[in-house]
Design a protein around this motif. Structure first.
Motif: not given
Lengths: 114, 109
Positions: B22, B24, B26, B28, B55, B67-73
């Motif tokens: 994971n 993350s 901060t 985006s 995506r 997921d750019k909006s939630s700041g996660r890969s």
């Protein structure tokens, strides 16, 4: 060459001496980055070159550090009056341009200041 | 300032397991996200690049999502092998790269 080439691969220097580290990017890559990685630490941004634009030097830790990129290709990172805390692996990367292309890293120069 | 976090810091799995790493971040406002692996004493090897408009990306046994909006890969590794043992780094790009501190992966034969 096929990839980003850095020289020397290892450098041991005495405290107070100046050192030069060299980076040969992939041919045609306009963006070039320098990072350093201290033992057990993450990668710390140093400087970024993009084409003919003024470099982003915001990561250089002190005025003892400088870098240049001649002819839009080879780059040299110079550290003056080296200190023991400068000991780290210095990594160079290049990419076709700054925004949306893959970056490729060299194998790094391990600098040890004694 | 962009902050990138990778969880877990270290992971040990038996050979053959599927696993997820994971990452993350901060901010985006990124151009892309790139996953690298680093073997001891070596430089970084690029694994996957995901543009900010994408995506996911796949390469062999590797699949990375963004997921750019939630700041996660996430980086998904299927059927892990001992040769996958390395430190995995994610980096988000906005002019310079911002790196996480990595996940050290050990795959036990």
């Amino acid at each position: 060459g096929a990839g980003v080439s850095q020289s020397p691969s290892n450098k041991v220097t005495e405290k107070g001496k100046d050192v030069e580290l060299r980076c040969d990017p992939i041919s045609g890559h306009t963006a070039l980055y320098w990072y350093r990685q201290s033992l057990g630490q993450g990668l710390e941004f140093l400087i970024y070159f993009q084409g003919n634009s003024a470099p982003d030097k915001s990561g250089l830790p002190s005025d003892r550090f400088s870098a240049e990129r001649t002819g839009g290709s080879v780059s040299t990172l110079t550290i003056q009056r080296t200190q023991q805390e400068d000991s780290a692996v210095y990594l160079c990367a290049s990419s076709l341009e700054s925004q949306n292309t893959e970056a490729f890293f060299g194998q790094g120069t391990r600098l040890t200041v004694v | 300032k962009q902050e990138v976090t990778q969880i877990p810091a270290a992971l040990s799995v038996p050979e053959g397991e599927n696993l997820v790493l994971n990452c993350s971040f901060t901010d985006s406002a990124i151009y892309n996200l790139q996953w690298f692996r680093q073997d001891p004493g070596k430089g970084l090897t690029s694994l996957l690049l995901i543009q900010s408009s994408q995506r996911e990306q796949t390469s062999g046994r590797l699949n990375a999502s963004l997921d750019k909006s939630s700041g996660r890969s996430t980086l998904y590794i299927a059927a892990s092998q001992p040769g996958d043992s390395a430190t995995y780094l994610c980096a988000v790009k906005r002019n310079q790269f911002y790196f996480g501190t990595g996940t050290s992966l050990t795959v036990i034969p």
